[in-house]
Design an enzyme around this catalytic site. Structure first.
Site, PDB file in Angstrom:
ATOM      1  N   LYS A  92       0.872  -1.188   0.000  1.00  0.00           N
ATOM      2  CA  LYS A  92       0.000   0.000   0.000  1.00  0.00           C
ATOM      3  C   LYS A  92       0.903   1.231   0.000  1.00  0.00           C
ATOM      4  O   LYS A  92       1.331   1.717   1.051  1.00  0.00           O
ATOM      5  CB  LYS A  92      -0.884  -0.025   1.240  1.00  0.00           C
ATOM      6  CG  LYS A  92      -2.257   0.590   1.058  1.00  0.00           C
ATOM      7  CD  LYS A  92      -2.265   2.029   0.605  1.00  0.00           C
ATOM      8  CE  LYS A  92      -2.178   3.017   1.738  1.00  0.00           C
ATOM      9  NZ  LYS A  92      -2.096   4.421   1.248  1.00  0.00           N
ATOM     10  N   GLU A 152       7.900   2.643  11.581  1.00  0.00           N
ATOM     11  CA  GLU A 152       9.045   3.552  11.371  1.00  0.00           C
ATOM     12  C   GLU A 152       8.454   4.943  11.224  1.00  0.00           C
ATOM     13  O   GLU A 152       7.809   5.250  10.222  1.00  0.00           O
ATOM     14  CB  GLU A 152       9.789   3.176  10.082  1.00  0.00           C
ATOM     15  CG  GLU A 152      10.377   1.783  10.069  1.00  0.00           C
ATOM     16  CD  GLU A 152      11.626   1.669  10.915  1.00  0.00           C
ATOM     17  OE1 GLU A 152      12.193   2.713  11.294  1.00  0.00           O
ATOM     18  OE2 GLU A 152      12.030   0.533  11.206  1.00  0.00           O
TER      19      GLU A 152
HETATM   20  P1  NAD Z   1       1.350   9.277   6.751  1.00  0.00           P
HETATM   21  O1  NAD Z   1       1.407   8.697   8.108  1.00  0.00           O
HETATM   22  O2  NAD Z   1       0.371  10.356   6.471  1.00  0.00           O
HETATM   23  O3  NAD Z   1       1.052   8.154   5.655  1.00  0.00           O
HETATM   24  C1  NAD Z   1       1.910   7.047   5.489  1.00  0.00           C
HETATM   25  C2  NAD Z   1       1.132   5.934   4.832  1.00  0.00           C
HETATM   26  O4  NAD Z   1       0.112   5.476   5.719  1.00  0.00           O
HETATM   27  C3  NAD Z   1       0.414   6.323   3.543  1.00  0.00           C
HETATM   28  O5  NAD Z   1       0.516   5.255   2.625  1.00  0.00           O
HETATM   29  C4  NAD Z   1      -1.012   6.523   4.009  1.00  0.00           C
HETATM   30  O6  NAD Z   1      -1.970   6.324   2.998  1.00  0.00           O
HETATM   31  C5  NAD Z   1      -1.122   5.418   5.036  1.00  0.00           C
HETATM   32  N1  NAD Z   1      -2.197   5.577   6.018  1.00  0.00           N
HETATM   33  C6  NAD Z   1      -2.750   6.716   6.484  1.00  0.00           C
HETATM   34  N2  NAD Z   1      -3.713   6.440   7.398  1.00  0.00           N
HETATM   35  C7  NAD Z   1      -3.765   5.103   7.513  1.00  0.00           C
HETATM   36  C8  NAD Z   1      -4.540   4.198   8.292  1.00  0.00           C
HETATM   37  N3  NAD Z   1      -5.447   4.620   9.160  1.00  0.00           N
HETATM   38  N4  NAD Z   1      -4.313   2.882   8.152  1.00  0.00           N
HETATM   39  C9  NAD Z   1      -3.389   2.416   7.303  1.00  0.00           C
HETATM   40  N5  NAD Z   1      -2.620   3.217   6.524  1.00  0.00           N
HETATM   41  C10 NAD Z   1      -2.797   4.548   6.634  1.00  0.00           C
HETATM   42  O7  NAD Z   1       2.836   9.759   6.425  1.00  0.00           O
HETATM   43  P2  NAD Z   1       3.355  10.558   5.152  1.00  0.00           P
HETATM   44  O8  NAD Z   1       2.885  11.967   5.278  1.00  0.00           O
HETATM   45  O9  NAD Z   1       3.057   9.787   3.928  1.00  0.00           O
HETATM   46  O10 NAD Z   1       4.937  10.478   5.374  1.00  0.00           O
HETATM   47  C11 NAD Z   1       5.647  11.392   6.156  1.00  0.00           C
HETATM   48  C12 NAD Z   1       6.022  10.766   7.487  1.00  0.00           C
HETATM   49  O11 NAD Z   1       6.757   9.568   7.280  1.00  0.00           O
HETATM   50  C13 NAD Z   1       6.933  11.660   8.297  1.00  0.00           C
HETATM   51  O12 NAD Z   1       6.509  11.693   9.630  1.00  0.00           O
HETATM   52  C14 NAD Z   1       8.288  10.973   8.182  1.00  0.00           C
HETATM   53  O13 NAD Z   1       9.170  11.240   9.239  1.00  0.00           O
HETATM   54  C15 NAD Z   1       7.890   9.541   8.133  1.00  0.00           C
HETATM   55  N6  NAD Z   1       8.963   8.724   7.563  1.00  0.00           N
HETATM   56  C16 NAD Z   1       9.689   7.918   8.413  1.00  0.00           C
HETATM   57  C17 NAD Z   1      10.738   7.159   7.916  1.00  0.00           C
HETATM   58  C18 NAD Z   1      11.559   6.268   8.815  1.00  0.00           C
HETATM   59  O14 NAD Z   1      12.384   5.525   8.318  1.00  0.00           O
HETATM   60  N7  NAD Z   1      11.372   6.296  10.125  1.00  0.00           N
HETATM   61  C19 NAD Z   1      11.037   7.211   6.551  1.00  0.00           C
HETATM   62  C20 NAD Z   1      10.281   8.036   5.722  1.00  0.00           C
HETATM   63  C21 NAD Z   1       9.245   8.794   6.245  1.00  0.00           C
END
Ligand code: NAD
Length: 489
Positions: free
Chosen positions: A173, A248
């Site tokens: 996803k 993560e």
């Molecule tokens: P997000 O949490 O908004 O979304 C991430 C993913 O989760 C997307 O695919 C989204 O569609 C999905 N999602 C959202 N709600 C969900 C739910 N209820 N159930 C299942 N899936 C759901 O994050 P984003 O804005 O896409 O990414 C930015 C964030 O990612 C930042 O906080 C960044 O620090 C983090 N990030 C962390 C790492 C790491 O290695 N720790 C790496 C890259 C990004």
């Protein structure tokens, strides 16, 4: 061509949903993809379940699965340019960065093709000659793999390569904001010979497809990379059926600079650490913690260099930075700029959209530096995920370490000093999953990546990133069966 992949077949969403994919450079819709709903997500989960329970994938010799990863690595390189262009159109990052991403993804597939065949089962000497005791490993089962938009293909590869080589079946996803390179990857997995149902793809909004993917009883493991709030929701959703969960999450990553550094190197390192990919990096060095005696000079150097960063279309040569990923995300970043000013931080540069007429339609934001920050400010403590640098000053090593650990996150941090012993001391004291000494940002597939504290749990990459996708089982065999004789009656 439909974009959802379930049980080895490409299909559209059952309810006919679609989504526009927007180029953040000019806000143009450049692709339309199928948008799944809960019923499509459930179909994908059930396909993965059937492939795991009834198919031969989990029981196939690991060498066969490793060979599939190697074929995918070859195909990624064959399509390198096309994938890199797509990633740039989707995220806005420069083509140079996207090419590095494709090479890094390739390296991850190659690494797990090798690591996957390393023997990890072992025998245990239980002190009884008639007993053969073995600790063996096998696949966990059906894995839901959820990725964010900042490194769409890269973050997905950290999950899918180890999951597959370990014998799991998967439902991918990607972020709804940046789905295209994951669609390409699934086509390559199909071309490389992944059996039907082993790899499934669901595109859609997290809120719509998330519950089916993270709480369905047929799912055994959820691996998620994204924001803290979503990570919490997913951990809760998965708790009911006690799934394995790896999250993560975000970071608020300190870059500690001591006065003995080469100033030009430290300026360049700080600049790259925070402004690469417009700060949309989980490990971005947004919190500059600098020794007081060099602070003014260092910060002036960062500001001067930040003003010279060349923005534009990531596809064009010479462009050094692209836009933010979406209008919505830029609003979030702008909200943090306003907050920083309200909190009393001193804006040294940026804090606004650029004037350049070429950049007006895209979601650009100038690199921003706030001085006079302190640890009580939200702008210092919260992840802005944009091109915002905050500056704090310290006098002693103890204070530097305190500030470096003064966060609820714990993803990454760095210390810049030419004193080797001090560098090691500070690195040892920092509570972050990755610490760089005299550098900022590098990672390799062989070394684990992940967060401490609220940056997450579990690890990706390295042997631990594979162990996440394996179950451990103890098999005890008595070669001379005998009555236990515990009960006397
Ligand atoms: P997000 O949490 O908004 O979304 C991430 C993913 O989760 C997307 O695919 C989204 O569609 C999905 N999602 C959202 N709600 C969900 C739910 N209820 N159930 C299942 N899936 C759901 O994050 P984003 O804005 O896409 O990414 C930015 C964030 O990612 C930042 O906080 C960044 O620090 C983090 N990030 C962390 C790492 C790491 O290695 N720790 C790496 C890259 C990004």
């Amino acid at each position: 061509m439909p974009d959802l992949f379930v049980a080895g077949r490409w299909r559209s969403a059952a309810a006919g949903g679609t989504r526009d994919v927007v180029n953040p450079f000019d806000a143009e819709v450049f692709a339309v993809v199928d948008e799944a709903a809960a019923e499509d997500a459930e179909a994908a989960v059930l396909a993965a379940r059937a492939a795991f329970d009834e198919g031969s994938w989990a029981r196939a010799p690991v060498a066969e699965r490793a060979a599939l990863l190697d074929r995918v690595a070859d195909l990624l390189q064959r399509d390198r340019e096309e994938i890199a262009r797509t990633e740039t159109l989707d995220t806005g990052k420069t083509l140079a960065e996207s090419r590095i991403d494709v090479d890094d993804v390739t390296a991850v597939f190659r690494y797990y093709a090798r690591e996957g065949v390393v023997e990890v089962d072992r025998t245990v000497d239980v002190g009884r000659p008639e007993v053969v005791s073995r600790v063996v490993h096998h696949a966990v089962g059906v894995c839901t793999l959820i990725a964010p938009w900042n490194y769409p293909l890269l973050q997905m590869s950290w999950k899918v390569a180890p999951a597959l080589v370990a014998g799991n079946t998967v439902v991918l996803k990607p972020s709804e904001v940046t789905p295209l390179t994951t669609v390409h990857l699934v086509r390559l997995l199909e071309e490389a010979g992944a059996p039907p149902g082993v790899v499934n793809l669901v595109l859609g909004a997290g809120g719509a497809v998330g519950p089916a993917l993270t709480s369905h009883p047929a799912v055994d493991l959820v691996s998620f990379t994204g924001g803290l709030a979503t990570g919490r929701a997913i951990a809760k959703a998965a708790a009911e059926t006690v799934k394995r969960v790896t999250v993560e999450l975000g970071g608020k990553n300190p870059n500690i600079v001591f006065a003995d550094v080469d100033l030009d190197v430290a300026i360049d390192t700080a600049l790259t650490g925070v402004f690469l990919h417009s700060g949309q990096v989980c490990s971005s060095g947004t919190r500059l913690i600098v020794e007081e005696s060099i602070a003014d000079e260092l910060v002036a150097g960062v500001v001067e260099r930040a003003r010279r960063i060349r923005f534009g279309n990531g596809l064009e040569d010479g462009v050094e930075s692209g836009p933010l990923v979406s209008a919505q995300h830029r609003e979030k970043v702008e909200g943090y700029v306003a907050l920083g000013q309200q909190e009393g931080a001193r804006l040294l540069t940026g804090g606004r959209r650029p004037d350049d007429p070429v950049l007006q339609r895209g979601f650009f934001h100038e690199p921003t530096v706030f001085d006079d920050c302190d640890r009580g400010m939200r702008i210092v403590q919260e992840e802005t995920f944009g091109p915002i640098l905050t500056v704090e000053r310290f006098r002693t090593e103890e204070e530097a370490v305190f500030l470096g650990n003064d966060t609820t996150y714990g993803l990454a941090g760095a210390v810049q000093t030419l004193d080797v012993e001090r560098g090691e001391r500070v690195a040892g004291a920092l509570r972050h999953g990755t610490v760089w000494i005299n550098d900022f940002g590098p990672y390799v597939p062989q070394a684990e990546w992940g967060g401490q504290r609220m940056s997450g749990n579990g690890r990706e990459l390295g042997p631990a990133g594979l162990a996440e996708y394996r179950e451990t089982k103890h098999v005890w065999r008595t070669t001379r069966p005998a009555a236990p004789g515990w009960f006397r009656g």
